[in-house]
Design an enzyme around this catalytic site. Structure first.
Site, mmCIF file in Angstrom:
data_model
loop_
_atom_site.group_PDB
_atom_site.id
_atom_site.type_symbol
_atom_site.label_atom_id
_atom_site.label_comp_id
_atom_site.label_asym_id
_atom_site.label_seq_id
_atom_site.Cartn_x
_atom_site.Cartn_y
_atom_site.Cartn_z
ATOM 1 N N GLN A 1 35.727 15.573 93.262
ATOM 2 C CA GLN A 1 34.607 16.642 92.829
ATOM 3 C C GLN A 1 34.036 17.421 94.112
ATOM 4 O O GLN A 1 33.162 18.384 93.706
ATOM 5 C CB GLN A 1 33.408 15.856 92.358
ATOM 6 N N HIS B 1 29.786 13.226 93.404
ATOM 7 C CA HIS B 1 28.233 13.490 93.359
ATOM 8 C C HIS B 1 27.902 14.241 94.805
ATOM 9 O O HIS B 1 26.950 13.835 95.396
ATOM 10 C CB HIS B 1 27.482 12.298 93.422
ATOM 11 N N GLU C 1 19.654 13.801 82.315
ATOM 12 C CA GLU C 1 18.332 14.282 82.369
ATOM 13 C C GLU C 1 18.237 15.666 82.287
ATOM 14 O O GLU C 1 18.759 16.509 83.255
ATOM 15 C CB GLU C 1 17.536 13.497 83.426
ATOM 16 N N TYR D 1 12.161 11.009 90.868
ATOM 17 C CA TYR D 1 12.562 11.028 89.410
ATOM 18 C C TYR D 1 13.266 9.892 89.128
ATOM 19 O O TYR D 1 13.982 9.657 88.024
ATOM 20 C CB TYR D 1 13.325 12.347 89.012
ATOM 21 N N TYR E 1 28.629 2.008 84.098
ATOM 22 C CA TYR E 1 29.754 2.176 83.435
ATOM 23 C C TYR E 1 30.405 0.761 83.038
ATOM 24 O O TYR E 1 31.102 0.464 82.056
ATOM 25 C CB TYR E 1 30.875 2.884 84.306
#
Length: 376
Positions: free
Chosen positions: A87, A154, A247, A257, A268
């Site tokens: 990513q 991430h 979210e 949060y 998963y």
């Protein structure tokens, strides 16, 4: 057995250059048209609109291009070294509010370094953008994540300029969830910095020896969408959950949060995450998805073309290949959701509002495309 319909972009590739490049769809209130205006990008990730209406677009593989009248420029020269894997790569891009005077652009990327890679923010002057050979000058890295690791997932990451001259940068937990609860770690956070990378004196953890001073909020899993509310100036974000639990948040200074202590999703593997959906000391999302839609870029609509959507949140989705419109009530709360263009275009990575009120979407593919959405 009937074959499933191909998304528009796959159908175009299969049908050849003569294929139609527009799809129409009736939404809850009117008909829209989605037109491919440029293609040939390799996993485009972020974009911003230049003064003449052209788009500045990143490709995750480490290329920055100007897209004008359907034509891609040569890749801009001058980018720093980028760790392109998984990513990671070249991520978001944003023009400075005073771009017309300074020519400054900001971009996030996965920066290589000791231990692996981490999210970083670069600043440069964009020159030559009116022609075919843009270039970056006076390039510098103004922020670098304080702990690099070898995972390739991430990274976040979006850039939002605040009305006070500072900017927000979002990060992911880098695939190590407990980093999102470590306030000395930049991972899993919304960060707030000045344009030169310095720390604003009114940041919630400025002067705290046990926290990274750039932190605005923590407990985020992987924030890939962020936008300012044009009415209130408040920051809104969207982030990936695990198996469910994506979210929508409105991050406030110093607040937590919850990831991975609370979540509306599951791992998963199917195992529960943390202690459930709520615990004292952790903020609740303003909206969540279960099952996950894999949300990415977002915008809060303030254009003239779709006045019925003014103030609504538009979110691109990767997994379900759709554009979600979150209807907001007069008090700003989320009152409902409409899903549009599902499986019509492919994975939608980013969303932005054009000066005339149309939408631009980026599709995450190779080749990926720029799509313009208008009222039909």
């Amino acid at each position: 057995m009937m074959k499933p319909a191909l998304p528009l972009l796959a159908a175009l590739a299969a049908a050849g250059p003569a294929a139609a490049q527009t799809v129409t769809e009736t939404t809850e209130e009117f008909e829209i048209a989605a037109t491919v205006v440029a293609t040939g990008l390799a996993h485009p990730w972020g974009m911003d609109i230049l003064p003449d209406g052209a788009l500045l677009v990143t490709e995750r593989r480490g290329a920055l291009r100007v897209v004008r009248d359907g034509v891609l420029s040569q890749p801009a020269s001058g980018l720093p070294e980028i760790a392109v894997a998984g990513q990671g790569g070249l991520l978001d891009v944003a023009l400075a509010p005073d771009f017309a005077q300074t020519g400054e652009v900001y971009f996030t990327f996965s920066e290589p370094g000791p231990g692996g890679a981490g999210t970083a923010l670069g600043r440069a002057v964009l020159a030559g953008w009116q022609g075919d050979t843009p270039r970056l000058e006076d390039v510098e890295t103004v922020f670098s994540m304080n702990r690099k690791t070898g995972t390739a997932r991430h990274f976040g990451s979006r850039i939002v300029f605040s009305g006070d001259g500072t900017l927000f940068v979002t990060t992911g937990d880098r695939g190590a969830s407990q980093r999102a609860q470590d306030f000395s770690d930049h991972a899993g956070a919304v960060l707030r910095i000045a344009r030169d990378g310095s720390v604003p004196a009114d940041n919630p953890f400025a002067g705290d020896p046990d926290a990274a001073p750039e932190i605005w909020s923590k407990g985020h899993r992987n924030v890939q969408g962020a936008a300012l509310d044009p009415e209130t100036g408040a920051l809104w974000t969207v982030e990936h959950g695990a198996r469910g639990g994506d979210e929508v948040n409105r991050p406030e200074a110093g607040k937590n949060y919850g990831w991975p202590e609370i979540s509306y999703g599951r791992h998963y593997s199917g195992a529960e995450i943390g202690s459930g959906t709520a615990e004292p000391g952790y903020e609740q999302p303003r909206h969540y998805w279960d099952p996950s839609i894999a949300p990415s870029g977002m915008a809060i609509y303030d254009g003239a073309m779709f006045p019925e959507w003014r103030g609504d949140i538009l979110v691109g989705a990767l997994k379900y290949q759709l554009l979600a419109r979150l209807d907001r009530a007069d008090d700003g709360s989320i009152a409902g959701e409409e899903r549009m263009l599902k499986a019509r275009l492919g994975r939608i990575r980013d969303v932005t509002v054009a000066p005339d009120g149309a939408l631009y979407l980026l599709t995450d593919d190779d080749p990926g495309s720029v799509v313009r959405v208008t009222r039909n």
